[in-house]
Design a protein around this motif. Sequence first.
Motif, PDB file in Angstrom:
ATOM      1  N   ALA A   2       0.940  -0.937   0.010  1.00  0.00           N
ATOM      2  CA  ALA A   2       0.023   0.141  -0.032  1.00  0.00           C
ATOM      3  C   ALA A   2       0.928   1.334   0.052  1.00  0.00           C
ATOM      4  O   ALA A   2       0.608   2.326  -0.806  1.00  0.00           O
ATOM      5  CB  ALA A   2      -1.052  -0.026   1.207  1.00  0.00           C
ATOM      6  N   GLU A   3       1.945   1.262   1.028  1.00  0.00           N
ATOM      7  CA  GLU A   3       2.773   2.331   0.732  1.00  0.00           C
ATOM      8  C   GLU A   3       3.424   2.577  -0.546  1.00  0.00           C
ATOM      9  O   GLU A   3       3.747   3.981  -1.184  1.00  0.00           O
ATOM     10  CB  GLU A   3       3.836   2.092   1.776  1.00  0.00           C
ATOM     11  N   PHE A   4       3.788   1.393  -1.077  1.00  0.00           N
ATOM     12  CA  PHE A   4       4.645   1.589  -2.669  1.00  0.00           C
ATOM     13  C   PHE A   4       3.456   2.356  -3.489  1.00  0.00           C
ATOM     14  O   PHE A   4       3.725   3.056  -4.569  1.00  0.00           O
ATOM     15  CB  PHE A   4       5.005   0.235  -3.060  1.00  0.00           C
ATOM     16  N   ALA A   5       2.316   1.747  -3.372  1.00  0.00           N
ATOM     17  CA  ALA A   5       1.154   2.082  -4.398  1.00  0.00           C
ATOM     18  C   ALA A   5       0.831   3.631  -4.347  1.00  0.00           C
ATOM     19  O   ALA A   5       0.667   4.243  -5.181  1.00  0.00           O
ATOM     20  CB  ALA A   5      -0.104   1.278  -4.227  1.00  0.00           C
ATOM     21  N   LYS A   7       2.964   5.854  -2.976  1.00  0.00           N
ATOM     22  CA  LYS A   7       4.137   6.806  -3.506  1.00  0.00           C
ATOM     23  C   LYS A   7       4.037   6.994  -5.094  1.00  0.00           C
ATOM     24  O   LYS A   7       4.302   7.826  -5.606  1.00  0.00           O
ATOM     25  CB  LYS A   7       5.399   6.061  -3.130  1.00  0.00           C
ATOM     26  N   LEU A   8       3.913   5.682  -5.695  1.00  0.00           N
ATOM     27  CA  LEU A   8       3.791   5.894  -7.222  1.00  0.00           C
ATOM     28  C   LEU A   8       2.548   6.455  -7.625  1.00  0.00           C
ATOM     29  O   LEU A   8       2.827   7.438  -8.456  1.00  0.00           O
ATOM     30  CB  LEU A   8       3.413   4.485  -7.917  1.00  0.00           C
ATOM     31  N   ALA A   9       1.351   6.536  -6.906  1.00  0.00           N
ATOM     32  CA  ALA A   9       0.192   7.240  -7.344  1.00  0.00           C
ATOM     33  C   ALA A   9       0.534   8.839  -7.233  1.00  0.00           C
ATOM     34  O   ALA A   9      -0.244   9.697  -8.073  1.00  0.00           O
ATOM     35  CB  ALA A   9      -1.073   6.810  -6.608  1.00  0.00           C
ATOM     36  N   ALA A  10       1.331   9.114  -6.368  1.00  0.00           N
ATOM     37  CA  ALA A  10       1.605  10.618  -6.199  1.00  0.00           C
ATOM     38  C   ALA A  10       2.604  11.089  -7.104  1.00  0.00           C
ATOM     39  O   ALA A  10       2.662  12.463  -7.252  1.00  0.00           O
ATOM     40  CB  ALA A  10       2.304  10.869  -4.643  1.00  0.00           C
ATOM     41  N   TYR A  19       7.536   4.376 -15.729  1.00  0.00           N
ATOM     42  CA  TYR A  19       7.859   3.244 -14.818  1.00  0.00           C
ATOM     43  C   TYR A  19       7.218   1.870 -15.128  1.00  0.00           C
ATOM     44  O   TYR A  19       7.821   0.804 -15.016  1.00  0.00           O
ATOM     45  CB  TYR A  19       7.443   3.726 -13.346  1.00  0.00           C
ATOM     46  N   LEU A  20       5.917   1.812 -15.464  1.00  0.00           N
ATOM     47  CA  LEU A  20       5.331   0.716 -15.471  1.00  0.00           C
ATOM     48  C   LEU A  20       5.132   0.257 -17.018  1.00  0.00           C
ATOM     49  O   LEU A  20       4.740  -0.853 -17.206  1.00  0.00           O
ATOM     50  CB  LEU A  20       3.629   0.889 -15.119  1.00  0.00           C
ATOM     51  N   GLY A  21       5.671   1.035 -18.011  1.00  0.00           N
ATOM     52  CA  GLY A  21       5.525   0.765 -19.255  1.00  0.00           C
ATOM     53  C   GLY A  21       6.716   0.857 -20.108  1.00  0.00           C
ATOM     54  O   GLY A  21       7.446   0.037 -20.406  1.00  0.00           O
TER      55      GLY A  21
END
Length: 446
Positions: A2-5, A7-10, A19-21
């Motif tokens: 949840a913490e990683f998600a 940070k990425l969403a921010a 990062y994802l693609g």
Amino acid sequence: MAEFADKLAAKPLFYQRAYLGSLLPNYVKAGNLEKYYQRLTDFNFLMAKIQHPEFGVQALIDDFNLVDDYEALNHSKYNPEKVKVLNLIKSVFWMSADILERDKTQLAEQLWGRLAHLKTPEIKAILEGVQHQKAVPWLRPFTPCFTPPGSGVLRTLKGHSDSVNVVAVTADGKRAISGSSDTTLKVWDLTTGEELFTLKGHSDSVNAVVVTTDGKRAISSSKDNRIKGWDLTTEKALFTFNLESHTKLVNVVTVTADGNRAIFASRDNTIKVWDLTTGKELFNLTGHTKLINAVAVTADGKRAISGSSDKTIKIWDLTTGKELLTLTGHKKSVKVLAVTADSNLAISGSLDNTLKVWNLTTGNELLTLKGHGKLVKVVAVTADNKRVISGSSDNTFKVWDLTTGKELFTFKGHSESVNAIAVTADGKRAISGSSDNTLKVWNLTT
């Protein structure tokens, strides 16, 4: 996680997309396979990608396929052990796609349930990482309780609300067409597992479907005693034939390879041959004394083979409408038929739980295949004429060596009767349809 998600969403959207693609293809092109491997074995990355609205499960499967592109770029061969690990994880996504598309939080459970039996250090490290990164309480499988990679099944296709009765595959192996007791046909992308569209128009259970060799048209029949032609490029119905000349239900339809003639078999014990360009009846083939359950046509379109509840198989000349041979040997009704691509052999399946292989020139019985525990409901042959695939009410389908009659594999995975099987032209995949309302895509090489 949840913490990683969070940070990425921010981060800005361009960063998320990179990062994802786009970074993964860049790693592969640059030969930076270590970065690529680390990213695809990172549980945080895997979860973030399938949960992101612009990506998802299929996008992640495409990422795993990039290693094949790397090999094609004439780089030195990548570490085979790491390729094996990536292929195992990819298989989990293939097999779990229908589950993860409904509930993306199930990734940890799917990885553990399908890979926990493997003792390789790389897999153990990944699973330990999953355990530590799962932030909320979860039910971790202690044993490999789900079907593992390598068992044969590649993907489960869900969408029908009733029994899947028939399946056909386009010649290029890219699409499957299924017909169901829910009165619809569905067209599926076999590369992604996506349901492309639904064909509606029948008012009763769909009991037969065939695809023309160019892959542009499908022809279906239903218990509503109508034959429908479909354009698979526009999704529109091309024609509807009301089979009023048959006095009872038409339960079998097949089409010659050129797509010009259709053969309909009925419970009135007759077979009718129609010209699909004019809509006119060409022949009425009579000779069976009980209902006809199966019809197959040779690749050259010159002969039809029919199987009946009178326990016989008949071979017909489609140029004259004459009966050529009658084959006897089954102890109960002949339920299904298939013909080899070279038009030399026919394979029949029966309520006596066996399959038989016949020489179409002499009418001689060559082999009897025994192994199913219940009636044989469907049979198919690979294009190279080397293997037979049969499905049964015992919920399994089997692969047989057509030369020796030896059983090669038994595939289990459906929870109810296997009603339909189609094989891709390259012989590498089979698509099965079942009374459990699903289709499954199988790897015939394993």
